[in-house]
Design an enzyme around this catalytic site. Structure first.
Site, PDB file in Angstrom:
ATOM      1  N   LYS A   1       3.657   4.476  11.669  1.00 53.26           N
ATOM      2  CA  LYS A   1       3.949   5.061  10.347  1.00 53.26           C
ATOM      3  C   LYS A   1       2.659   5.363   9.586  1.00 53.26           C
ATOM      4  O   LYS A   1       2.488   6.454   9.053  1.00 53.26           O
ATOM      5  CB  LYS A   1       4.804   4.094   9.524  1.00 53.26           C
ATOM      6  CG  LYS A   1       4.985   4.539   8.095  1.00 53.26           C
ATOM      7  CD  LYS A   1       5.779   3.570   7.262  1.00 53.26           C
ATOM      8  CE  LYS A   1       4.950   2.553   6.519  1.00 53.26           C
ATOM      9  NZ  LYS A   1       4.192   3.052   5.361  1.00 53.26           N
ATOM     10  N   ASN A   2       1.749   4.398   9.541  1.00 52.47           N
ATOM     11  CA  ASN A   2       0.565   4.581   8.698  1.00 52.47           C
ATOM     12  C   ASN A   2      -0.453   5.538   9.304  1.00 52.47           C
ATOM     13  O   ASN A   2      -1.442   5.872   8.665  1.00 52.47           O
ATOM     14  CB  ASN A   2      -0.096   3.230   8.398  1.00 52.47           C
ATOM     15  CG  ASN A   2       0.719   2.421   7.401  1.00 52.47           C
ATOM     16  OD1 ASN A   2       1.707   2.918   6.846  1.00 52.47           O
ATOM     17  ND2 ASN A   2       0.325   1.184   7.182  1.00 52.47           N
TER      18      ASN A   2
ATOM     19  N   CYS B   1       4.500  -1.071  -8.098  1.00 49.91           N
ATOM     20  CA  CYS B   1       5.456  -1.200  -7.009  1.00 49.91           C
ATOM     21  C   CYS B   1       5.686  -2.671  -6.734  1.00 49.91           C
ATOM     22  O   CYS B   1       5.024  -3.532  -7.314  1.00 49.91           O
ATOM     23  CB  CYS B   1       5.012  -0.447  -5.760  1.00 49.91           C
ATOM     24  SG  CYS B   1       3.771  -1.313  -4.829  1.00 49.91           S
TER      25      CYS B   1
ATOM     26  N   ARG C   1      -1.315  -1.798  -7.445  1.00 46.83           N
ATOM     27  CA  ARG C   1      -1.779  -0.763  -6.508  1.00 46.83           C
ATOM     28  C   ARG C   1      -2.360   0.483  -7.180  1.00 46.83           C
ATOM     29  O   ARG C   1      -1.779   1.569  -7.104  1.00 46.83           O
ATOM     30  CB  ARG C   1      -0.648  -0.363  -5.551  1.00 46.83           C
ATOM     31  CG  ARG C   1      -0.269  -1.482  -4.624  1.00 46.83           C
ATOM     32  CD  ARG C   1       0.797  -1.065  -3.646  1.00 46.83           C
ATOM     33  NE  ARG C   1       0.269  -0.456  -2.458  1.00 46.83           N
ATOM     34  CZ  ARG C   1       1.015  -0.140  -1.412  1.00 46.83           C
ATOM     35  NH1 ARG C   1       2.297  -0.360  -1.437  1.00 46.83           N
ATOM     36  NH2 ARG C   1       0.480   0.405  -0.349  1.00 46.83           N
TER      37      ARG C   1
ATOM     38  N   ASP D   1       0.275  -6.458   6.306  1.00 48.42           N
ATOM     39  CA  ASP D   1       1.596  -5.950   6.696  1.00 48.42           C
ATOM     40  C   ASP D   1       2.312  -6.863   7.696  1.00 48.42           C
ATOM     41  O   ASP D   1       3.459  -6.600   8.056  1.00 48.42           O
ATOM     42  CB  ASP D   1       1.478  -4.529   7.277  1.00 48.42           C
ATOM     43  CG  ASP D   1       1.259  -3.494   6.191  1.00 48.42           C
ATOM     44  OD1 ASP D   1       1.386  -3.834   5.002  1.00 48.42           O
ATOM     45  OD2 ASP D   1       0.964  -2.328   6.531  1.00 48.42           O
TER      46      ASP D   1
ATOM     47  N   ARG E   1      12.332   2.978   5.872  1.00 45.63           N
ATOM     48  CA  ARG E   1      11.074   3.679   5.579  1.00 45.63           C
ATOM     49  C   ARG E   1      10.083   3.493   6.718  1.00 45.63           C
ATOM     50  O   ARG E   1       9.253   4.376   6.956  1.00 45.63           O
ATOM     51  CB  ARG E   1      10.448   3.132   4.287  1.00 45.63           C
ATOM     52  CG  ARG E   1      11.179   3.560   3.026  1.00 45.63           C
ATOM     53  CD  ARG E   1      10.361   3.214   1.808  1.00 45.63           C
ATOM     54  NE  ARG E   1       8.962   3.529   2.068  1.00 45.63           N
ATOM     55  CZ  ARG E   1       7.937   2.822   1.634  1.00 45.63           C
ATOM     56  NH1 ARG E   1       8.131   1.757   0.904  1.00 45.63           N
ATOM     57  NH2 ARG E   1       6.708   3.181   1.926  1.00 45.63           N
TER      58      ARG E   1
HETATM   59  C1  UD1 Z   1      -2.232   0.951   3.194  1.00 43.07           C
HETATM   60  C2  UD1 Z   1      -0.993   0.909   4.074  1.00 43.07           C
HETATM   61  C3  UD1 Z   1      -0.184  -0.343   3.785  1.00 43.07           C
HETATM   62  C4  UD1 Z   1      -1.068  -1.592   3.923  1.00 43.07           C
HETATM   63  C5  UD1 Z   1      -2.349  -1.443   3.106  1.00 43.07           C
HETATM   64  C6  UD1 Z   1      -3.329  -2.561   3.337  1.00 43.07           C
HETATM   65  C7  UD1 Z   1      -0.511   3.250   4.415  1.00 43.07           C
HETATM   66  C8  UD1 Z   1       0.368   4.412   4.160  1.00 43.07           C
HETATM   67  N1  UD1 Z   1      -0.219   2.112   3.804  1.00 43.07           N
HETATM   68  O1  UD1 Z   1      -1.806   1.014   1.850  1.00 43.07           O
HETATM   69  O2  UD1 Z   1       0.886  -0.412   4.735  1.00 43.07           O
HETATM   70  O3  UD1 Z   1      -0.357  -2.712   3.442  1.00 43.07           O
HETATM   71  O4  UD1 Z   1      -3.014  -0.214   3.436  1.00 43.07           O
HETATM   72  O5  UD1 Z   1      -3.624  -2.685   4.689  1.00 43.07           O
HETATM   73  O6  UD1 Z   1      -1.454   3.338   5.184  1.00 43.07           O
HETATM   74  N2  UD1 Z   1      -7.018  -0.559  -4.433  1.00 43.07           N
HETATM   75  C9  UD1 Z   1      -7.647  -0.361  -5.634  1.00 43.07           C
HETATM   76  N3  UD1 Z   1      -7.917   0.934  -6.024  1.00 43.07           N
HETATM   77  C10 UD1 Z   1      -7.570   2.014  -5.256  1.00 43.07           C
HETATM   78  C11 UD1 Z   1      -6.930   1.789  -4.019  1.00 43.07           C
HETATM   79  C12 UD1 Z   1      -6.674   0.481  -3.635  1.00 43.07           C
HETATM   80  O7  UD1 Z   1      -7.975  -1.301  -6.358  1.00 43.07           O
HETATM   81  O8  UD1 Z   1      -7.840   3.144  -5.661  1.00 43.07           O
HETATM   82  C13 UD1 Z   1      -6.708  -1.956  -3.983  1.00 43.07           C
HETATM   83  C14 UD1 Z   1      -5.218  -2.216  -3.860  1.00 43.07           C
HETATM   84  O9  UD1 Z   1      -4.625  -2.553  -5.101  1.00 43.07           O
HETATM   85  C15 UD1 Z   1      -5.189  -3.363  -2.875  1.00 43.07           C
HETATM   86  C16 UD1 Z   1      -6.374  -3.041  -1.971  1.00 43.07           C
HETATM   87  O10 UD1 Z   1      -7.174  -2.109  -2.668  1.00 43.07           O
HETATM   88  O11 UD1 Z   1      -5.418  -4.584  -3.533  1.00 43.07           O
HETATM   89  C17 UD1 Z   1      -6.005  -2.459  -0.622  1.00 43.07           C
HETATM   90  O12 UD1 Z   1      -5.078  -1.414  -0.804  1.00 43.07           O
HETATM   91  P1  UD1 Z   1      -5.083  -0.110   0.109  1.00 43.07           P
HETATM   92  O13 UD1 Z   1      -5.821  -0.360   1.360  1.00 43.07           O
HETATM   93  O14 UD1 Z   1      -5.504   1.049  -0.723  1.00 43.07           O
HETATM   94  O15 UD1 Z   1      -3.541   0.059   0.445  1.00 43.07           O
HETATM   95  P2  UD1 Z   1      -2.825   1.430   0.727  1.00 43.07           P
HETATM   96  O16 UD1 Z   1      -3.805   2.397   1.271  1.00 43.07           O
HETATM   97  O17 UD1 Z   1      -2.024   1.826  -0.474  1.00 43.07           O
END
Ligand code: UD1
Length: 422
Positions: free
Chosen positions: A22-23, A117, A122, A306, A398
């Protein structure tokens, strides 16, 4: 309301085919917008998030066709609308991934700002800072992120926190920028590497994906490609945890064992006998109860967040006490209260769950709260005495392809029910 009903007590036995990740498929489908010609993506899993992504791309003017059950062709040549609206973003946060490709290829994007969420606040600030570093003008207005650029310019982008989709957004944007982009503190997840390989097959010039520094030499244009998505390591891990919890014997096929080191280490520690081939993993618990394991989540290659909920479920019926520490997301313990309804003994202290294994869980109605939490509830239902019904199964759909068919094929007593009464 659709529910999943499980009657516990059957050890999982047999073979399960692992679907595409998925990711990885979500950024790859979106990344196809960077090309001047159609791309064909195969090993695409049937998931609600894939359907949502297809709808998103279709609404923007891309033409999509399904070639066989697992292949999608995306033709970006009709693109005429550069927006990800709230009704789609609120069901799938990964919609934010269109931002980078739209600005890089079409000069503008409007993407609804994702709200909070179930697993934490996030934010997407690092996506926006990265794009600004590449020269985009970014504003948040009326709940939308609005970004514009004539042509992005390569830059050094230091990600303050390791972010998977943030790295992917900047990586995609940088492919068509003028000059060199260096992404530092980049996410090293296999899905980032798969996206990079896909973009390279479209003509992008990328080095270092899989390390914490990715270098992108911008090109003037990119073409279409044929690409097969890598297998889903989280789906693989979920079936293996189900095997460990039920004392079963399961072989996962069409998977990528090399991406699961941290998870397999913990399963061995829990007492599993594991053998590995090029694209399969076989696990035998020999009918034994698993031993508790301590887990600390962190970005790849450490233990994946995850898989945290599934290991919380495993520890709840294991021999001993396991300590689970969640360092990636705040508030990612929504499954704990539901597991407690089945009789689990779990104490929460900040970002730590202390799980004292009990010898049996008892079936009850429970509610899915997010994607991976819902998988942990299904796993708990596989071992609980009597019947467990999991409500709000749209969370599972999902990210898990045909979960009840796959578990049934492994011997589980599981079915989907529809009840008008909700
Ligand atoms: C992706 C995965 C999700 C997985 C996560 C962490 C997809 C579609 N989803 O989510 O399944 O659980 O990686 O492995 O690939 N953060 C910030 N600012 C930002 C972006 C992130 O502070 O602009 C923080 C988030 O709040 C979190 C951390 O960074 O604490 C990691 O999040 P992130 O790796 O961005 O998760 P996703 O990419 O949303």
């Amino acid at each position: 309301m659709t529910k999943i009903e499980i009657t516990g007590g059957v050890p999982l036995q047999g073979e399960v085919w692992i679907s595409g990740a998925k990711n990885a498929v979500l950024p790859i489908l979106v990344g196809s917008l960077l090309g001047d010609a159609p791309s064909r993506i195969s090993n695409v899993p049937h998931l609600q998030d894939v359907t949502t992504t297809m709808e998103l791309l279709g609404r923007m003017g891309a033409e999509l066709s399904m070639h066989d059950s697992m292949q999608i062709e995306i033709d970006p040549r009709g693109m005429n609308h550069y927006e990800a609206p709230y009704d789609l973003v609120k069901t799938m946060r990964a919609s934010i991934l269109v931002l980078g490709p739209l600005v890089a290829r079409y000069g503008r994007a409007r993407v609804s700002l994702p709200g909070g969420c179930a697993i934490g606040s996030r934010p997407v600030d690092l996506h926006l800072h990265g794009l600004q570093a590449l020269g985009a003008k970014v504003e948040v207005r009326n709940g939308n992120i609005e970004a514009r650029a004539d042509r992005l310019k390569g830059a050094r982008v230091i990600m303050e926190t390791v972010t998977v989709t943030g790295t992917e957004n900047i990586l995609m944007a940088a492919t068509l920028a003028q000059g060199t982009t260096i992404i530092e503190n980049a996410a090293q997840e296999p899905e980032v590497v798969d996206l990079a390989n896909f973009l390279i097959s479209m003509g992008a010039r990328i080095e270092g994906a899989g390390s914490n520094t990715i270098t992108v030499e911008g090109v003037d244009n990119m073409h279409g490609t044929d690409y097969s998505v890598l297998p889903d390591r989280i789906e693989t891990g979920t079936y293996l945890v189900g095997c460990a919890m039920t004392g079963g014997n399961v072989r996962c096929t069409h998977t990528s064992p090399g991406h699961l080191d941290a998870v397999l280490d913990k399963l061995s520690e829990a007492g599993a006998e594991i053998s590995i081939g090029e694209d399969w993993i076989e696990m035998d618990m020999r009918g034994r109860r698993p031993r508790s394991v301590d887990i600390t989540t962190a970005p790849y290659p450490a233990f994946p967040t995850d898989m945290q909920a599934q290991f919380t479920a495993l520890n709840s019926i294991a021999d001993g006490t396991g300590v689970i520490t969640e360092t990636v997301f705040e508030n990612r313990f929504m499954h704990v209260q539901e597991l407690q309804r089945l009789g689990a003994d779990i104490r929460l202290k900040g970002n730590t769950a202390i799980v004292q294994g009990v010898s049996r869980l008892t079936g009850a109605p429970i509610m899915a709260t997010d994607l991976r939490a819902s998988a942990s509830l299904v796993l708990a239902g596989l071992v609980a005495d009597g019947v467990t019904t999991v409500d709000r199964v749209y969370h599972i759909d999902r990210g898990y392809e045909n979960i009840e068919e796959k578990l049934s094929a492994l011997g589980a007593r599981i079915r989907r029910t529809d009840s008008a009464a909700g």
